[in-house]
Design an enzyme around this catalytic site. Structure first.
Site, mmCIF file in Angstrom:
data_model
loop_
_atom_site.group_PDB
_atom_site.id
_atom_site.type_symbol
_atom_site.label_atom_id
_atom_site.label_comp_id
_atom_site.label_asym_id
_atom_site.label_seq_id
_atom_site.Cartn_x
_atom_site.Cartn_y
_atom_site.Cartn_z
ATOM 1 N N ASP A 12 0.796 -1.174 -0.253
ATOM 2 C CA ASP A 12 0.222 0.247 0.123
ATOM 3 C C ASP A 12 1.023 1.259 0.124
ATOM 4 O OD1 ASP A 12 -1.643 1.908 1.132
ATOM 5 O OD2 ASP A 12 -2.187 1.747 2.493
ATOM 6 N N LYS A 78 2.667 11.605 -3.553
ATOM 7 C CA LYS A 78 1.754 10.724 -4.454
ATOM 8 C C LYS A 78 0.793 11.360 -4.716
ATOM 9 C CE LYS A 78 -1.551 6.982 -3.351
ATOM 10 N NZ LYS A 78 -2.020 5.969 -2.610
ATOM 11 N N GLU A 182 -6.949 0.174 -4.371
ATOM 12 C CA GLU A 182 -7.113 0.679 -3.422
ATOM 13 C C GLU A 182 -8.595 -0.041 -2.402
ATOM 14 O OE1 GLU A 182 -6.188 4.400 -1.992
ATOM 15 O OE2 GLU A 182 -4.222 4.584 -2.256
ATOM 16 N N ASP A 211 -13.364 5.383 2.994
ATOM 17 C CA ASP A 211 -11.796 5.400 3.316
ATOM 18 C C ASP A 211 -11.813 6.671 4.641
ATOM 19 O OD1 ASP A 211 -9.652 5.440 3.521
ATOM 20 O OD2 ASP A 211 -9.147 4.898 1.546
#
Ligand code: AMP
Length: 642
Positions: A12, A78, A182, A211
């Protein structure tokens, strides 16, 4: 046997933290090395070395130094991956380091070194540094080289962003064998989509993945279609995503900080406009986060800040207060869920969500769980650590790709009994081994001490009779019970194992309606060999274990009887015939002596003798109870008349 060379790990690669995981026959597990935790901060610090070399530090160390060297410390890279400078736009304001334009409008990170040189780095290069560290941690944990990985990306990542992630892998010496969204990984971690691999007939279904992390919120609606290909047992399609790239746990911390700041301002007479130096703000931020986290577990959190000069800011903040503050924030996430559901429904008529998976540290907040559960009308999946679930799922995908035994990932029967610990350390089995999944069972329990306002429930797995010989899966506490005499509360404990092997345990006290629950995945970390060993051991100890369980239960029940009898004697002893009273006293003494001895050493008492003593006292006490009841009825009539 699969060759170690075929090892594929799951990664991850997160905005804030990265995690490595590996899945074998015993299920997915997170990889850690040298005492460090599983979360590797996705932070890279660049420094000039004494001989002109560039030193790179990654993870905890880099994160710790971020305040000293903000421009040399690259975090959240990211957010730049595969994006042009114009795309990134507003995000730039949140980054502490420089970002400049590279060729064809791409982003480059600009790091001014202390010796005057400037580094110009692509986001892929920075990300590769993080991946190298993750790879080293994984290799250390597994004790062998790691060359291949499944890496997760947000569901909304476009081709360029996915390609950039692959490139980062290559630069780190990792072949990225698959990029997985994800939310898909999170669903896989719970075994969703693997039903077919386990030989179960599964139809199409829809999964929502919620999430809520520190800084971002994402919701995805996935469609799961059984695939005819055994090498690819599931087929997930992301039907819709929604969210907010600036909404998360940090906002909750800010709300609490603002509350503290305003109240401290009032206290020191500075009013609303109390200005805090950056150092103090950071400390207040850490305090706020601590309070928030405590309130996920407890009903209240104390706050005490010494303001100097004898002034102290002191207050208690309750969970209810926090919930009132964050409700609007939670409602915003639910509105995003609705938006995603609407988009998904446009592609898929008759859409019905059949599972909700929780991801991200902020989904530990009870209000979030409650509201999401109510909104979807489903108990959300929370059994796995929400910070690790994506990496765990990536490793499940990795094990499928490396040809691991797929059926092993899901089970059709419960391999070991599941139960809870009762007074005295015995385990009451609630779901027996070899029960078919899904399985449900319910049992009633009560308290052993007067006025108990909370009950701790510990969940165990195994075949032995005593908790100490079983495997503890978790514990939770039923709180806020009105004080009642021992044995009076009626606590209904329900065990439910669903088709994916996720165990939900809930406890409800009937009178007050108070409830609490826990979710775990009992079979993670359990190999076939271990199950067999546990079975063998239970057979070996069966006779002794049964005797011990019996004694422990007799002691607990005998003590409860003694307590009721003492209460009765105190109230109505004077009304009993002297002979009967003497008999009662003697029987009670006998039982007390035996229970005390058995409590100290269960072997010192013959269970049959103990049973007999308890029965004798029970039989004798009927008359006393009748008199006591008659007395209290008279008493209540007089009360009513007064
Ligand atoms: P993530 O980005 O998924 O690692 O989530 C981090 C966020 O989760 C941070 O805002 C943490 O403060 C928050 N968090 C972690 N544990 C808890 C908890 N027990 N209760 C509430 N928030 C938590």
């Amino acid at each position: 046997m699969s060759e170690p060379a075929a090892d594929i790990i799951g990664i991850d690669l997160g905005t804030t933290n990265s995690v490595a995981a590996y899945c074998d026959e015993s299920g997915p597990r997170v990889l850690t090395h040298e005492g460090a935790g599983p979360l590797i901060p996705s932070v890279v610090r660049y420094e000039a070395g004494p001989r002109g070399e560039v030193r790179v530090q990654v993870g905890e160390g880099a994160k710790a130094g971020a305040t000293d060297a903000p421009r040399q410390t690259v975090s959240s890279v990211k957010r730049l991956m595969g994006r042009s400078l114009s795309d990134v736009g507003a995000d730039l304001a949140y980054l502490s380091y420089g970002v400049v334009a590279g060729e064809r409008g791409t982003c480059r990170v600009l790091v001014p070194l202390e010796d005057g040189r400037e580094l110009i780095l692509s986001p892929e290069e920075v990300s590769a540094r993080v991946l190298e560290t993750v790879r080293a941690v994984a290799a250390g944990a597994l004790g062998r080289e790691v060359k291949r990985a499944v890496v997760t990306v947000p569901a909304y990542f476009d081709d360029a962003q996915r390609q950039a992630t692959r490139t980062a892998g290559r630069l780190a010496g990792i072949e990225v064998v698959r990029i997985v969204p994800e939310p898909t990984a999170a669903a896989l971690a719970y075994g969703l989509g693997l039903e077919r691999a386990a030989g179960r007939n599964a139809g199409e279904s829809v999964v929502a993945v919620y999430d809520l992390g520190g800084g971002t919120f994402d919701v995805s609606i996935l469609r799961l279609t059984p695939s005819p290909d055994p090498g690819e047992p599931y087929y997930f399609e992301v039907l819709a995503t929604s969210g907010d790239t600036r909404l998360g746990g940090d906002d909750i911390d800010h709300l609490l900080m603002e509350l503290f700041r305003t109240e401290i301002g009032a206290k020191v007479g500075a009013g609303e406009g109390l200005e805090l130096p950056p150092q103090t703000r950071r400390q207040l931020g850490a305090l706020a986060e601590g309070v928030k986290i405590r309130l996920s577990e407890h009903e209240e959190a104390p706050v005490r800040i010494d303001l100097g000069g004898g002034a102290v800011y002191e207050r208690t903040i309750t969970r209810a207060e926090l919930e009132a503050m964050i409700e609007p924030l939670v409602l915003r996430t639910l509105a995003a869920c609705d938006a995603a559901l609407r988009d998904a429904a446009a592609k898929h008529s008759g859409l019905a969500v059949s599972a909700v998976v929780m991801v991200g540290g902020s989904t530990r907040i009870p209000l979030v769980r409650r509201r999401v559960g109510e909104h979807f009308g489903l108990e959300p999946y929370t059994a796995l650590n929400p910070d690790l679930v994506v990496a765990l799922g990536a490793s499940v995908q990795a094990s499928i790709l490396s040809g691991a035994r797929r059926g092993a990932l899901l089970l059709d029967v419960i391999p070991l009994s599941l139960g809870i610990e009762t007074v005295g350390g015995a385990v009451a089995k609630i779901i027996p081994r070899n029960a078919m999944v899904p399985a449900t069972a319910t049992e009633m329990f009560s308290t052993s001490v007067d006025g108990q306002t909370s009950i701790r429930l510990s969940v165990y797995q195994g075949e032995r009779e005593m908790a100490q010989d079983c495997r503890k899966l978790g514990e939770f506490t039923l709180r806020g019970l009105p004080p009642m005499p021992a044995g009076v509360p009626q606590v209904q404990v329900k065990f439910m194992v669903d088709a994916n092997g996720v165990l939900s345990v809930s406890a409800v006290e009937r009178r007050s309606g108070k409830r609490a629950s826990l979710q775990v995945v009992p079979n993670h970390g359990l190999t076939h060999d271990e199950v067999e060993r546990i079975e063998r051991e239970s057979l070996k100890h069966a006779r002794e274990d049964m005797a011990r369980h019996r004694v422990v239960d007799l002691v607990a029940n005998g003590r409860l009887d003694l307590k009721w009898i003492e209460d009765g004697l105190r109230r109505v002893g004077g009304l009993l015939e002297p002979d009967y009273l003497a008999q009662m006293r003697s029987a009670a003494d006998t039982l007390r002596t035996l229970t005390d001895r058995a409590h100290a050493d269960w072997r010192s008492v013959n269970p049959d003798t103990l049973h007999e003593a308890k029965e004798t006292l029970d039989r004798l006490s009927v008359r006393m109870h009748e008199i006591a009841i008659a007395q209290s009825l008279k008493g209540s009539q007089t009360d009513a008349g007064a």
